[in-house]
Design a protein around this motif. Structure first.
Motif, PDB file in Angstrom:
ATOM      1  N   UNK A  52      -0.424   7.683   8.639  1.00 52.48           N
ATOM      2  CA  UNK A  52      -1.758   8.309   9.384  1.00 52.48           C
ATOM      3  C   UNK A  52      -2.785   7.455   9.034  1.00 52.48           C
ATOM      4  N   UNK A  53      -2.862   6.822   7.755  1.00 52.45           N
ATOM      5  CA  UNK A  53      -3.642   5.616   7.342  1.00 52.45           C
ATOM      6  C   UNK A  53      -3.671   4.469   7.931  1.00 52.45           C
ATOM      7  N   UNK A  54      -2.840   4.145   9.021  1.00 50.65           N
ATOM      8  CA  UNK A  54      -3.003   2.931   9.790  1.00 50.65           C
ATOM      9  C   UNK A  54      -3.881   3.301  11.201  1.00 50.65           C
ATOM     10  N   UNK A  55      -4.312   4.645  11.404  1.00 51.03           N
ATOM     11  CA  UNK A  55      -5.001   4.881  12.477  1.00 51.03           C
ATOM     12  C   UNK A  55      -6.125   5.664  12.046  1.00 51.03           C
ATOM     13  N   UNK A  67      -6.818   9.449   3.367  1.00 51.12           N
ATOM     14  CA  UNK A  67      -7.523   9.613   1.935  1.00 51.12           C
ATOM     15  C   UNK A  67      -7.583  10.782   1.516  1.00 51.12           C
ATOM     16  N   UNK A  68      -8.355  11.597   2.578  1.00 53.74           N
ATOM     17  CA  UNK A  68      -8.601  13.186   2.478  1.00 53.74           C
ATOM     18  C   UNK A  68      -7.268  14.109   2.083  1.00 53.74           C
ATOM     19  N   UNK A  69      -6.168  13.436   2.880  1.00 49.48           N
ATOM     20  CA  UNK A  69      -4.897  14.284   2.738  1.00 49.48           C
ATOM     21  C   UNK A  69      -4.221  13.936   1.123  1.00 49.48           C
ATOM     22  N   UNK A  70      -4.377  12.622   0.758  1.00 49.92           N
ATOM     23  CA  UNK A  70      -3.900  12.269  -0.372  1.00 49.92           C
ATOM     24  C   UNK A  70      -4.312  12.807  -1.437  1.00 49.92           C
ATOM     25  N   UNK A  95       0.966  -1.268   0.121  1.00 50.46           N
ATOM     26  CA  UNK A  95      -0.071   0.082   0.051  1.00 50.46           C
ATOM     27  C   UNK A  95       0.862   1.052  -0.088  1.00 50.46           C
ATOM     28  N   UNK A  96       1.895   1.349   0.884  1.00 46.29           N
ATOM     29  CA  UNK A  96       2.816   2.458   0.934  1.00 46.29           C
ATOM     30  C   UNK A  96       3.441   2.560  -0.560  1.00 46.29           C
ATOM     31  N   UNK A 123       4.820  10.214   1.119  1.00 46.01           N
ATOM     32  CA  UNK A 123       4.237   8.832   0.973  1.00 46.01           C
ATOM     33  C   UNK A 123       4.265   8.013   2.336  1.00 46.01           C
ATOM     34  N   UNK A 124       5.319   8.012   3.024  1.00 46.90           N
ATOM     35  CA  UNK A 124       5.476   7.325   4.124  1.00 46.90           C
ATOM     36  C   UNK A 124       4.652   8.218   5.270  1.00 46.90           C
ATOM     37  N   UNK A 125       4.613   9.319   5.291  1.00 46.28           N
ATOM     38  CA  UNK A 125       3.826  10.006   6.434  1.00 46.28           C
ATOM     39  C   UNK A 125       2.359   9.762   6.216  1.00 46.28           C
TER      40      UNK A 125
END
Length: 534
Positions: free
Chosen positions: A358-361, A367-370, A121-122, A352-354
């Motif tokens: 965030x997506x883990x929690x 998704x909004x950030x991306x 996913x990353x 991408x890492x950051x």
């Protein structure tokens, strides 16, 4: 074969997603590719490659490096690589297509980097950011020297990260080979190498301390020594024009001046360039995103260190490599954004890492950030869908035809005229104007420029012209008076009465809907050579 089939079945959704991302990135990089960038350096490098492929000797002391301020020679690798491409394709389009393919492959390499960091996913997030970034798209569509670097630099990062999973000597050898190869391509690897070089030494130490295979250890030792010697030999043939002296020159100059005041500009410039279309309306966006990435990475490193995770070393390497961007403050000249190429791609990885962390929690927030960041990353891509995109190749071809038409209508022989080029952003006049000479040579089927060991790399064969055609570029937002003061009058003054102050306008900027204009001046040099005025 069975393993490949099982892998595809197991990762079907990921592979379909990656294929979609790659096709999207390839489409953005190839759409209307015939309308590519063709300003000074790419046009010059094309003609240098053409000259070498036509029988010029392979260059073991290469022309000056792009952006080096006339203080450093290239490794001969770059120009001979272009010469091979010219031999294969025989056109500027062939060179550009190669750069497009190489930079499209970066999408896949960046996916593999994310996968090596522990998550498919990353990998998809990093690949998507790389694919749609208008900066990455823009820098893929030109055969400009620094734009060849991203693929090889990304492979360096990939093999270093992979080594910390496999501890196999071939991964370490590949990263070492590609690292030195980057120096042969462009010196913009210099700043980030201050992090990568010690890390490679540390990795070599780690391998030697773990490996029990003496043959592999010996092979790796010889491989490292061979790569260093080849790089040192090819980039230090001139005692005055090598990387070490180049770095020391700027360091000493900086310490004796107020150039440290450029620091904030150099660090934030990378973000301004990535989000150039958004900066005008959201001037705060680059700074906020820089803080977002740095704080996110610091938190990630803290959590890895606290939990004693094995990947702490790898993430530290990535963060420290990106942090060497601060070293650009020691550079005593203004750094063009295109000479910071490694940092753009490190930024894509860290961003991408950051987002992934965030997506883990908070899946919806990530998704909004991306979506928000991706929207601003790709804004400048609309240029390629406009009626008048950046078709510099077509613009230069149009102006060159105007020169040919005027020369033939006035019975001018090849030795009777020359083209000068002046851009608004550069104070000097470029008298070899390779972007135009490329088309003139193609039309007349003769050589008008020859290889020459100076800052321009090419030199006109005919040096006693009767007419100068002056192309003024980047003046689309300038008044006629500004064009006259910044482009026309300085050239007239240089020739000190030997050049007519009356001129003829052959191409107006409204003709091409760009800031490119063409003027014609008469010249009476007598016995003086053209370059007496310079």
């Amino acid at each position: 074969m069975l393993n490949i089939i099982n892998y595809i079945k197991k990762n079907r959704l990921v592979l379909i997603s990656l294929l979609f991302i790659f096709i999207l990135g390839l489409f953005l990089r190839t759409y209307r590719l015939s309308e590519f960038m063709y300003w000074g350096d790419p046009a010059r490098d094309t003609l240098v490659a053409k000259r070498i492929s036509e029988g010029g000797k392979p260059r073991f002391i290469a022309p000056y490096a792009a952006g080096g301020g006339g203080l450093i020679f290239n490794s001969p690798f770059y120009y001979n690589f272009l010469a091979v491409l010219w031999t294969l394709f025989g056109s500027s389009q062939g060179l550009v297509l190669t750069f497009v393919i190489f930079n499209s492959l970066v999408i896949l390499v960046n996916y593999k980097i994310g996968e090596e960091l522990g998550s498919k996913e990353l990998g998809l997030i990093i690949a998507f950011i790389t694919a749609i970034s208008s900066f990455a798209v823009h820098t893929s569509r030109s055969s400009f020297q620094p734009f060849l670097l991203p693929l090889f630099f990304s492979l360096v990062i990939y093999f270093i990260i992979r080594f910390y999973r496999t501890y196999h000597w071939t991964d370490l050898a590949a990263s070492i080979f590609l690292f030195f190869l980057c120096f042969h391509i462009h010196y913009s690897i210099l700043a980030v190498s201050i992090a990568i070089f010690p890390w490679l030494l540390f990795s070599i130490y780690r391998y030697f301390s773990k490996s029990k295979n003496r043959f592999n250890t010996l092979m790796l030792s010889l491989f490292v020594f061979f790569n260093f010697e080849v790089w040192f030999f090819m980039t230090n043939l001139s005692n005055s024009f090598n990387l070490y002296n180049f770095f020391v020159f700027h360091l000493k100059k900086t310490m004796k001046s107020d150039h440290m005041s450029l620091s904030g500009g150099n660090i934030l410039k990378i973000f301004d360039f990535i989000f150039e279309e958004s900066v005008e309306k959201l001037s705060w966006l680059p700074f906020i995103l820089m803080v977002f990435v740095v704080c996110g990475m610091i938190y990630k490193l803290y959590s890895l260190f606290k939990n004693k995770k094995k990947k702490f070393e790898v993430y530290l390497f990535l963060f420290v490599s990106f942090s060497t961007l601060a070293l650009t403050t020691l550079f005593s000249l203004k750094i063009d954004s295109t000479y910071l190429m490694p940092y753009y791609y490190l930024f894509f990885i860290l961003l991408g890492i950051v987002i992934y962390e965030i997506s883990k929690k908070k899946k919806l927030i990530s998704i909004a950030l991306l979506f928000f960041i991706s929207y601003h990353l790709q804004l400048s891509n609309y240029y390629y869908f406009e009626e008048y995109p950046w078709n510099e190749f077509g613009q230069f071809e149009y102006v060159s035809k105007k020169v040919i038409e005027d020369a033939e209508s006035n019975s001018l022989d090849l030795q009777d005229f020359i083209i000068f080029e002046k851009t608004k952003s550069v104070p000097t006049y470029n008298w070899n104007a390779p972007g135009f000479f490329y088309f003139l040579e193609d039309y007349y089927q003769v050589k008008l420029l020859k290889l020459y060991y100076d800052f321009n790399n090419l030199w006109p064969i005919y040096t006693h012209p009767k007419v100068i055609y002056l192309a003024c570029r980047e003046f689309e937002f300038s008044t006629p008076q500004e064009v006259k003061e910044l482009c026309l009058l300085p050239l007239i003054k240089k020739f000190d009465g030997l050049m007519s102050e009356d001129y003829q306008v052959l191409v107006d900027k409204n003709d091409l809907k760009t800031g490119l204009e063409l003027y014609k001046f008469k010249l009476n040099l007598g016995d003086k050579p053209l370059f007496w005025a310079f």
